[in-house]
Design a protein around this motif. Structure first.
Motif, PDB file in Angstrom:
ATOM      1  N   LEU A 106       0.874  -1.164   0.000  1.00 60.96           N
ATOM      2  CA  LEU A 106       0.000   0.000   0.000  1.00 60.96           C
ATOM      3  C   LEU A 106       0.911   1.214   0.000  1.00 60.96           C
ATOM      4  N   ILE A 107       0.722   2.108  -0.966  1.00 54.99           N
ATOM      5  CA  ILE A 107       1.594   3.263  -1.141  1.00 54.99           C
ATOM      6  C   ILE A 107       0.760   4.537  -1.003  1.00 54.99           C
ATOM      7  N   CYS A 108       1.183   5.426  -0.114  1.00 52.60           N
ATOM      8  CA  CYS A 108       0.476   6.689   0.116  1.00 52.60           C
ATOM      9  C   CYS A 108       1.490   7.828   0.067  1.00 52.60           C
ATOM     10  N   TYR A 109       1.018   8.992  -0.313  1.00 51.12           N
ATOM     11  CA  TYR A 109       1.907  10.147  -0.330  1.00 51.12           C
ATOM     12  C   TYR A 109       1.138  11.407   0.043  1.00 51.12           C
ATOM     13  N   ASP A 110       1.868  12.392   0.521  1.00 55.31           N
ATOM     14  CA  ASP A 110       1.360  13.738   0.754  1.00 55.31           C
ATOM     15  C   ASP A 110       2.491  14.676   0.351  1.00 55.31           C
ATOM     16  N   ILE A 111       2.324  15.355  -0.761  1.00 54.62           N
ATOM     17  CA  ILE A 111       3.380  16.196  -1.325  1.00 54.62           C
ATOM     18  C   ILE A 111       2.783  17.549  -1.659  1.00 54.62           C
TER      19      ILE A 111
END
Length: 92
Positions: free
Chosen positions: A4-9
């Protein structure tokens, strides 16, 4: 193994590069959440690519969570992923 891959950029240009990379390699569940199946070497390469792309970000959060078969079997989701509901997110 599935991840599971999540990001906040914060930066749009960097975020768009991350999205393009992840759309080629994984299935989009939500705007910033992806699910993909990778061999160990593929996972390490993806992690390095994400770090390279986001190296100049002032505020980034990258999260990759491995999911073993037992964890995957216990996963619960209500609703449909973006790929099933938003035609602009189909992976070809």
């Amino acid at each position: 193994m599935k991840y599971l891959i999540c990001y906040d950029i914060a930066e749009q240009r960097i975020r768009q590069r991350v999205v393009k990379l992840l759309e080629r390699r994984a299935h989009r569940l939500q705007y910033s959440v992806f699910l993909g199946e990778f061999k160990e070497c593929e996972y390490r390469a993806l992690r390095e690519q994400l770090l390279d792309i986001t190296a100049n970000s002032e505020r980034r959060l990258l999260l990759i969570v491995p999911m073993c078969a037992i964890c995957e079997a216990k996963t619960w989701m209500a609703g449909k992923p973006m790929e099933e509901t938003d035609p602009s997110c189909f992976v070809i």
